[in-house]
Design a protein around this motif. Structure first.
Motif, PDB file in Angstrom:
ATOM      1  N   SER A 101      45.617  38.984  27.814  1.00 55.80           N
ATOM      2  CA  SER A 101      45.538  40.434  27.989  1.00 55.80           C
ATOM      3  C   SER A 101      44.091  40.790  28.319  1.00 55.80           C
ATOM      4  N   TYR A 102      43.871  41.400  29.475  1.00 54.06           N
ATOM      5  CA  TYR A 102      42.502  41.682  29.895  1.00 54.06           C
ATOM      6  C   TYR A 102      42.489  42.829  30.899  1.00 54.06           C
ATOM      7  N   ASN A 103      41.310  43.425  31.046  1.00 54.07           N
ATOM      8  CA  ASN A 103      41.104  44.482  32.035  1.00 54.07           C
ATOM      9  C   ASN A 103      40.755  43.847  33.379  1.00 54.07           C
ATOM     10  N   MET A 104      41.270  44.436  34.448  1.00 55.80           N
ATOM     11  CA  MET A 104      41.027  43.921  35.795  1.00 55.80           C
ATOM     12  C   MET A 104      40.190  44.927  36.581  1.00 55.80           C
ATOM     13  N   ALA A 105      39.253  44.405  37.379  1.00 55.82           N
ATOM     14  CA  ALA A 105      38.349  45.252  38.152  1.00 55.82           C
ATOM     15  C   ALA A 105      38.064  44.590  39.495  1.00 55.82           C
ATOM     16  N   LEU A 106      37.454  45.353  40.400  1.00 55.53           N
ATOM     17  CA  LEU A 106      36.979  44.838  41.681  1.00 55.53           C
ATOM     18  C   LEU A 106      35.460  44.743  41.643  1.00 55.53           C
ATOM     19  N   PHE A 107      34.913  43.912  42.502  1.00 60.55           N
ATOM     20  CA  PHE A 107      33.472  43.677  42.476  1.00 60.55           C
ATOM     21  C   PHE A 107      32.754  44.371  43.630  1.00 60.55           C
ATOM     22  N   VAL A 108      33.373  45.429  44.140  1.00 57.69           N
ATOM     23  CA  VAL A 108      32.739  46.267  45.165  1.00 57.69           C
ATOM     24  C   VAL A 108      32.925  47.728  44.776  1.00 57.69           C
ATOM     25  N   ASP A 109      31.983  48.562  45.200  1.00 55.77           N
ATOM     26  CA  ASP A 109      32.102  49.998  44.973  1.00 55.77           C
ATOM     27  C   ASP A 109      33.058  50.598  46.001  1.00 55.77           C
ATOM     28  N   GLY A 110      33.613  51.757  45.661  1.00 55.48           N
ATOM     29  CA  GLY A 110      34.445  52.436  46.640  1.00 55.48           C
ATOM     30  C   GLY A 110      35.401  53.421  46.000  1.00 55.48           C
ATOM     31  N   ARG A 111      36.131  54.095  46.868  1.00 57.86           N
ATOM     32  CA  ARG A 111      37.129  55.063  46.418  1.00 57.86           C
ATOM     33  C   ARG A 111      38.504  54.411  46.457  1.00 57.86           C
ATOM     34  N   ILE A 112      39.260  54.612  45.387  1.00 59.28           N
ATOM     35  CA  ILE A 112      40.597  54.016  45.319  1.00 59.28           C
ATOM     36  C   ILE A 112      41.506  54.712  46.324  1.00 59.28           C
ATOM     37  N   GLU A 113      42.054  53.924  47.224  1.00 56.08           N
ATOM     38  CA  GLU A 113      42.954  54.476  48.234  1.00 56.08           C
ATOM     39  C   GLU A 113      44.373  54.613  47.700  1.00 56.08           C
ATOM     40  N   ARG A 114      44.858  53.543  47.045  1.00 51.74           N
ATOM     41  CA  ARG A 114      46.229  53.562  46.530  1.00 51.74           C
ATOM     42  C   ARG A 114      46.297  52.812  45.206  1.00 51.74           C
ATOM     43  N   VAL A 115      47.109  53.325  44.301  1.00 53.97           N
ATOM     44  CA  VAL A 115      47.491  52.603  43.085  1.00 53.97           C
ATOM     45  C   VAL A 115      48.990  52.362  43.200  1.00 53.97           C
ATOM     46  N   LEU A 116      49.377  51.112  43.299  1.00 53.61           N
ATOM     47  CA  LEU A 116      50.751  50.760  43.644  1.00 53.61           C
ATOM     48  C   LEU A 116      51.625  50.452  42.435  1.00 53.61           C
ATOM     49  N   VAL A 117      51.102  50.638  41.224  1.00 54.64           N
ATOM     50  CA  VAL A 117      51.874  50.323  40.019  1.00 54.64           C
ATOM     51  C   VAL A 117      51.780  51.486  39.037  1.00 54.64           C
ATOM     52  N   LYS A 118      52.641  51.434  38.021  1.00 52.64           N
ATOM     53  CA  LYS A 118      52.639  52.415  36.947  1.00 52.64           C
ATOM     54  C   LYS A 118      52.518  51.688  35.609  1.00 52.64           C
ATOM     55  N   GLU A 119      52.148  52.426  34.582  1.00 58.84           N
ATOM     56  CA  GLU A 119      52.038  51.821  33.256  1.00 58.84           C
ATOM     57  C   GLU A 119      53.405  51.324  32.796  1.00 58.84           C
ATOM     58  N   GLY A 120      53.418  50.103  32.276  1.00 64.23           N
ATOM     59  CA  GLY A 120      54.668  49.502  31.824  1.00 64.23           C
ATOM     60  C   GLY A 120      55.454  48.804  32.913  1.00 64.23           C
ATOM     61  N   GLN A 121      54.951  48.819  34.143  1.00 63.41           N
ATOM     62  CA  GLN A 121      55.681  48.198  35.256  1.00 63.41           C
ATOM     63  C   GLN A 121      55.543  46.682  35.212  1.00 63.41           C
ATOM     64  N   ILE A 122      56.638  45.994  35.501  1.00 70.75           N
ATOM     65  CA  ILE A 122      56.654  44.536  35.568  1.00 70.75           C
ATOM     66  C   ILE A 122      56.228  44.107  36.968  1.00 70.75           C
ATOM     67  N   VAL A 123      55.304  43.160  37.051  1.00 73.80           N
ATOM     68  CA  VAL A 123      54.800  42.693  38.342  1.00 73.80           C
ATOM     69  C   VAL A 123      54.901  41.175  38.406  1.00 73.80           C
ATOM     70  N   SER A 124      54.874  40.656  39.635  1.00 71.66           N
ATOM     71  CA  SER A 124      54.907  39.212  39.873  1.00 71.66           C
ATOM     72  C   SER A 124      53.545  38.747  40.362  1.00 71.66           C
ATOM     73  N   ALA A 125      53.332  37.449  40.307  1.00 73.20           N
ATOM     74  CA  ALA A 125      52.069  36.885  40.780  1.00 73.20           C
ATOM     75  C   ALA A 125      51.890  37.204  42.262  1.00 73.20           C
ATOM     76  N   GLY A 126      50.701  37.711  42.635  1.00 71.43           N
ATOM     77  CA  GLY A 126      50.402  38.034  44.021  1.00 71.43           C
ATOM     78  C   GLY A 126      50.671  39.471  44.408  1.00 71.43           C
ATOM     79  N   ASP A 127      51.314  40.260  43.540  1.00 72.38           N
ATOM     80  CA  ASP A 127      51.567  41.668  43.855  1.00 72.38           C
ATOM     81  C   ASP A 127      50.244  42.436  43.901  1.00 72.38           C
TER      82      ASP A 127
END
Length: 363
Positions: free
Chosen positions: A71-97
């Motif tokens: 269990s960990y927080n995920m981040a990007l290593f570049v600055d910028g404005r978020i264009e899209r958030v493609l998931v919701k809290e509690g959503q199940i995801v697969s590797a590579g999504d």
């Protein structure tokens, strides 16, 4: 009434009391022994009893919440404005999504440009292969000089190198673009969203909390005595009250308490066969109060030495049997013993005599 009559009445009363005491002694059970105390107002009966084995050991209960083992927080290593958030809290995801993307039109154009360059290089390579093959056939038929074939082969090598260079440039552009995409490393669940579309983030700023669903764990806060009694790799019982489920977990980690904080150890229990339903729910850890044998005896069988240590007295050889008191109930005492209690135990109960003979004789 004359003085002699009073004396006779007194003797009659004394005889009656003595006979009643003898009658009680005759009717008492074989396992009872009458003992006269120093005060004539108390008659003590010594009884024996057998300790009753208790099969179900009382337990301590502690609570925690199920979380992914990773269990960990995920981040990007570049600055910028978020264009899209493609998931919701509690959503199940697969590797590579793809979980979120940053707005970067220049990188998108660069990828498209490199893709076009790669396709052009492949087309040139295709034509070079055709020309080399055609020249080879004509040379064999002696319709063209060998120098033409050599030129075609050199052109084929150059075209092949150009394709390799174009592919490398395309991969570089895609790698740069991937730095603007947050991708799930494995199957799991989105535990929390820290940012939304349109938010500007700095490099390294958390966007989501990711919890793997393949393996799960629960962290319990335990008192020192109980935490020490649970070694690593110990199997423990864990239940989920709201799911009506019970499983067996394994103790994998024990962290030390923080200085200045309550002396509670954080004990991590790994769960087998994790599933999405368990993530985030309340888990209950069951720890037996003791690993020794559990018995129940009457209150009068329990004794204490001058150091306030509990013990039982054997009715066979009158040896002291050390015990540990677990709980005091209305109908007896729950206690543990490191030895089996297989022989009768001595217990003492006192009965107050309603007639004080010493007082009567003084009258």
């Amino acid at each position: 009434m004359s003085f002699n009559n009073k004396i006779q009445l007194k003797h009659v009363l004394l005889s009656t009391v003595a006979l009643s005491l003898l009658g009680c002694d005759a009717n008492s059970a074989n396992n009872e022994q009458v003992v006269q105390s120093q005060s004539n107002s108390v008659v003590v009966f010594e009884h024996t009893e057998m300790a009753t084995p208790i099969k179900t050991m009382p337990q301590h209960h502690f609570f925690g919440r199920v979380q992914g083992s990773e269990s960990y927080n995920m981040a990007l290593f570049v600055d910028g404005r978020i264009e899209r958030v493609l998931v919701k809290e509690g959503q199940i995801v697969s590797a590579g999504d793809v979980l979120a993307t940053l707005y970067s039109p220049s990188l998108a154009l660069r990828v498209k440009s490199r893709e076009s360059g790669y396709e052009s290089a492949k087309a040139i390579l295709h034509q070079a292969k055709i020309q080399q093959k055609r020249s080879s056939e004509l040379v064999k038929q002696k319709l063209q000089p060998s120098a033409v074939l050599e030129d075609a082969e050199r052109a084929l090598k150059v075209a092949t190198q150009q394709v390799n260079n174009a592919l490398a440039q395309l991969e570089e552009a895609k790698n740069q673009q991937r730095e603007t995409q947050l991708v799930a490393p494995q199957a799991g669940v989105i535990g929390k969203l820290y940012s939304r579309a349109g938010d500007y983030i700095n490099a390294g700023e958390s966007i989501v909390r990711f919890e793997s669903s393949e393996t799960q764990k629960v962290v319990f806060s335990l008192p020192e005595r109980i935490a020490i009694s649970l070694p690593k790799t110990e199997s423990v019982q864990v239940s989920f009250p709201n799911l009506n489920m019970t499983t067996i977990g394994t103790v994998t980690e024990k962290s030390l308490p923080n200085i200045g904080q309550p002396a509670l150890f954080e004990v991590t229990v790994s769960l087998p066969n994790g599933n999405y339903e368990q993530l985030g729910v309340t888990a209950q850890l069951h720890v037996p109060i003791s690993n020794d044998r559990l018995y129940k005896v009457s209150h009068s069988a329990l004794r204490y030495d001058p150091s306030n240590r509990a013990y039982l007295l054997s009715a066979v050889d009158y040896n002291k049997l050390p015990v540990t008191v677990i709980a005091v109930e209305k109908d007896g005492v729950l206690l543990t013993s490191d030895k089996a209690l297989l022989h009768p135990l001595s217990r003492v109960s006192e009965i107050i005599n309603p007639l004080n003979l010493a007082v009567l004789e003084k009258r």
